[in-house]
Every structure is written in structure tokens, then in C-alpha cells.
Design a protein around this motif. Structure first.
Motif, PDB file in Angstrom:
ATOM      1  N   LYS A  81       2.928   5.407  86.178  1.00  0.00           N
ATOM      2  CA  LYS A  81       1.700   5.206  86.948  1.00  0.00           C
ATOM      3  C   LYS A  81       1.093   3.863  86.552  1.00  0.00           C
ATOM      4  O   LYS A  81       0.540   3.716  85.462  1.00  0.00           O
ATOM      5  CB  LYS A  81       0.711   6.343  86.688  1.00  0.00           C
ATOM      6  CG  LYS A  81      -0.517   6.294  87.582  1.00  0.00           C
ATOM      7  CD  LYS A  81      -1.414   7.503  87.336  1.00  0.00           C
ATOM      8  CE  LYS A  81      -2.629   7.478  88.261  1.00  0.00           C
ATOM      9  NZ  LYS A  81      -3.514   8.658  88.037  1.00  0.00           N
ATOM     10  N   VAL A  82       1.169   2.892  87.454  1.00  0.00           N
ATOM     11  CA  VAL A  82       0.664   1.554  87.158  1.00  0.00           C
ATOM     12  C   VAL A  82      -0.824   1.481  87.490  1.00  0.00           C
ATOM     13  O   VAL A  82      -1.357   2.291  88.245  1.00  0.00           O
ATOM     14  CB  VAL A  82       1.440   0.471  87.938  1.00  0.00           C
ATOM     15  CG1 VAL A  82       2.941   0.626  87.717  1.00  0.00           C
ATOM     16  CG2 VAL A  82       1.114   0.511  89.428  1.00  0.00           C
ATOM     17  N   GLU A  83      -1.493   0.487  86.907  1.00  0.00           N
ATOM     18  CA  GLU A  83      -2.925   0.319  87.148  1.00  0.00           C
ATOM     19  C   GLU A  83      -3.204  -0.514  88.389  1.00  0.00           C
ATOM     20  O   GLU A  83      -4.207  -0.294  89.075  1.00  0.00           O
ATOM     21  CB  GLU A  83      -3.576  -0.340  85.932  1.00  0.00           C
ATOM     22  CG  GLU A  83      -3.585   0.547  84.693  1.00  0.00           C
ATOM     23  CD  GLU A  83      -4.256  -0.131  83.507  1.00  0.00           C
ATOM     24  OE1 GLU A  83      -4.472  -1.373  83.558  1.00  0.00           O
ATOM     25  OE2 GLU A  83      -4.574   0.571  82.528  1.00  0.00           O
ATOM     26  N   ARG A  84      -2.318  -1.484  88.696  1.00  0.00           N
ATOM     27  CA  ARG A  84      -2.567  -2.379  89.818  1.00  0.00           C
ATOM     28  C   ARG A  84      -1.237  -2.977  90.285  1.00  0.00           C
ATOM     29  O   ARG A  84      -0.268  -3.048  89.500  1.00  0.00           O
ATOM     30  CB  ARG A  84      -3.520  -3.497  89.406  1.00  0.00           C
ATOM     31  CG  ARG A  84      -2.962  -4.421  88.333  1.00  0.00           C
ATOM     32  CD  ARG A  84      -3.988  -5.383  87.802  1.00  0.00           C
ATOM     33  NE  ARG A  84      -5.031  -4.688  87.076  1.00  0.00           N
ATOM     34  CZ  ARG A  84      -4.920  -4.353  85.787  1.00  0.00           C
ATOM     35  NH1 ARG A  84      -3.812  -4.620  85.105  1.00  0.00           N
ATOM     36  NH2 ARG A  84      -5.886  -3.731  85.174  1.00  0.00           N
ATOM     37  N   PRO A  85      -1.175  -3.406  91.547  1.00  0.00           N
ATOM     38  CA  PRO A  85       0.044  -4.057  92.039  1.00  0.00           C
ATOM     39  C   PRO A  85       0.308  -5.374  91.299  1.00  0.00           C
ATOM     40  O   PRO A  85      -0.625  -6.057  90.882  1.00  0.00           O
ATOM     41  CB  PRO A  85      -0.269  -4.322  93.518  1.00  0.00           C
ATOM     42  CG  PRO A  85      -1.366  -3.386  93.860  1.00  0.00           C
ATOM     43  CD  PRO A  85      -2.179  -3.233  92.606  1.00  0.00           C
ATOM     44  N   ASP A  86       1.571  -5.697  91.130  1.00  0.00           N
ATOM     45  CA  ASP A  86       1.954  -6.956  90.482  1.00  0.00           C
ATOM     46  C   ASP A  86       3.374  -7.303  90.928  1.00  0.00           C
ATOM     47  O   ASP A  86       4.352  -6.981  90.245  1.00  0.00           O
ATOM     48  CB  ASP A  86       1.882  -6.822  88.965  1.00  0.00           C
ATOM     49  CG  ASP A  86       2.047  -8.154  88.233  1.00  0.00           C
ATOM     50  OD1 ASP A  86       2.611  -9.083  88.836  1.00  0.00           O
ATOM     51  OD2 ASP A  86       1.622  -8.254  87.068  1.00  0.00           O
ATOM     52  N   PRO A  87       3.514  -7.955  92.095  1.00  0.00           N
ATOM     53  CA  PRO A  87       4.849  -8.270  92.623  1.00  0.00           C
ATOM     54  C   PRO A  87       5.685  -9.139  91.696  1.00  0.00           C
ATOM     55  O   PRO A  87       6.902  -8.995  91.634  1.00  0.00           O
ATOM     56  CB  PRO A  87       4.545  -8.996  93.937  1.00  0.00           C
ATOM     57  CG  PRO A  87       3.184  -8.538  94.321  1.00  0.00           C
ATOM     58  CD  PRO A  87       2.457  -8.336  93.037  1.00  0.00           C
TER      59      PRO A  87
END
Length: 279
Positions: A13-19
Motif C-alpha cells: 500500500k503506497v502513500e502516493r503515486p510516483d511513476p
């Protein structure tokens, strides 16, 4: 038989998008020492294993776990790509700083996979079956497995410090812990096999079969400037299998002949001087 369970081995479960981070993590998925490599390596070693069933069972246990790790990384990459739409990229490009950051993403995540993971490394190079080792020799394979886990854990540790996302880091900590255990596991298997068969692979070709070449197995040839290497145990110690003491050669001389190959027939158009000979 394999059966898929919907739950992941550990939570992702990530906190924020990061391409951009998603691109980096592709290395952990489809790179030379990524999870796809260890998955396929252990499974093929297990499928091909003959003899003592405990080794086969262990290989299949860990190989199957690695399938789960591949799925975890795919989920991680997908979550990091959430929201990375073409419209958002266009908007980000208006800001030079954001454009530079977004410029580091993998375009295939948008063009090819539709914001999904791909079986490739961080540079877009497809995963290659040549990355895996499945020789049929247990000790050789276990040593390759230890190297694979060592390199894989090293890369996870490096990418761990590339992000402050605690969700990503939590996933990585699980992987780092499991990779640490897997190193212990291969060390234990290697120790057991070495105690049983000796330290040199393959044990079925013993030193005495080397005949007149046996002394060369104990020589350290110094073939670079300086003699710093002479102080290592590989140059001054004894062979781990008790077959003798190492010998340091500070200025080794060639012991072979100068090659004198036969000149091919002129029909091969080699443009070499001389005539074909039969020596």
C-alpha cells in the motif's frame, strides 16, 4: 499444481503515486537479479531436481514464494502508476522542474502496459531466461542462488533509500527480511553439501583425476602490477579441502607454446599471406 490466492504474502500500500520510482522498481521485477529471475531459477532447479527430495521440496517452496514476490512488485508498480495519466503529464510539463522529474518515467508504462508492470528491467530490456542457472548440480546451483539473493537484496536496499514513501519502504522491508532468510537458507544448504561432498564442484571429478595438472590448482598467478594480492589467504593459506598449500608466483612464465594455426584454403578469401599447409 499451483493455486493462486487473492491475498498477497505481505501488504502492499503506497502513500502516493510516483511513476519514476515505478520505473526503478522494474529492475527489482525484471532485471538480471530481479524476482522473476529467482522465481524461474528456483522453479527450474526444483522441477529438474533428482534424488534427495528435501532439496527439491525446498526449491519448490522458495520458488513458489518468489511467484508471490513477483505479484507484490506488480501490485507496487501499479499503485505507483495510479494517476499517471497523459493529461497529468502534459500539465506537469508546463513546470520545468516537474517536467524534469516526470521525464524520468518509463513511457512503456503508459504506451504498452496501460499503467501496469512489465516483464522488463528499468531500462525496458525484456527479462531474459539466460539470467537463470539450473545446472543439475546441487552445490553449483545453491551457490548461484546465494549470489542471486545477495545481488537482489543489494538492489532492494539501494532503491529503499530512493524513496521516503513509508508504504513502499514497508513492502521493501518485508522483501529485505525474506531475502536475508533466503541467504541463510542457501548458506545452510551449501554447508551441508560441502560437508558431504567437499567444497569443489563437481565432486565427481576429484583432484587426483587432474593427474599432472594438480599442482596448478594451488598456484596464484600474479598477472597485474603490484604484489598486494600476495597477502591474501588465497596466496598464502591452505586449500579448504586439505589438498595442499597455496603457492604465490610473483612473475609467472607461460608454459605453453605459441599457436601456429594452419592457413585456410585460398577459396575462403582470407587475404592472408602464405600457402595452406598440413603440419
Amino acid at each position: 499444481m499451483f493455486r493462486h490466492q487473492k491475498e498477497l504474502q505481505f501488504e502492499v500500500k503506497v502513500e502516493r503515486p510516483d511513476p519514476q520510482l515505478a520505473k526503478h522498481i522494474q529492475e527489482l521485477l525484471g532485471g538480471q537479479f530481479g524476482e522473476m529471475s529467482v522465481m524461474m531459477q528456483y522453479l527450474f532447479q526444483g522441477w529438474n531436481c533428482r534424488g534427495n527430495e528435501k532439496y527439491k521440496d525446498m526449491l519448490m517452496d522458495i520458488g513458489t514464494e518468489e511467484i508471490g514476490h513477483v505479484e507484490m512488485l506488480c501490485s507496487l508498480i501499479c499503485q505507483l502508476l495510479d494517476g499517471a495519466s497523459p493529461e497529468q503529464q502534459a500539465e506537469a510539463a508546463k513546470d520545468p522542474t516537474l517536467a524534469a522529474i516526470m521525464g524520468g518515467i518509463n513511457p512503456q508504462h503508459l504506451i504498452v502496459s496501460g499503467l501496469g508492470a512489465t516483464p522488463k528491467d528499468s531500462q525496458g530490456v525484456p527479462w531474459n531466461a539466460g539470467y537463470i542457472v539450473a545446472s543439475g548440480n546441487l552445490l553449483a546451483d545453491m551457490r548461484a542462488n546465494l549470489n542471486a539473493e545477495s545481488q537482489g537484496r543489494l538492489q532492494v536496499a539501494r532503491i529503499y533509500h530512493m524513496t521516503k514513501d513509508e508504504g513502499v519502504r514497508a513492502t521493501f522491508r518485508k522483501m529485505l527480511a525474506r531475502d536475508r532468510y533466503h541467504q541463510y537458507q542457501w548458506m545452510a544448504a551449501i554447508s551441508e553439501l560441502e560437508e558431504k561432498n567437499g567444497v569443489v564442484v563437481p565432486a565427481s571429478f576429484p583432484p587426483e583425476a587432474e593427474k599432472e595438472s594438480q599442482p596448478h590448482a594451488l598456484e596464484f598467478w600474479d598477472l597485474s602490477e603490484g604484489e598486494e594480492s600476495s597477502t591474501g589467504l588465497w596466496a598464502t593459506g591452505s586449500a579448504p579441502d586439505g589438498t595442499g598449500d597455496f603457492v604465490y608466483l610473483p612473475d609467472p612464465a607461460p608454459q605453453g607454446n605459441i599457436p601456429d594455426p594452419i592457413v585456410p584454403a585460398p577459396e575462403l578469401h582470407h587475404d592472408l599471406d602464405g600457402q595452406a599447409t598440413n603440419k
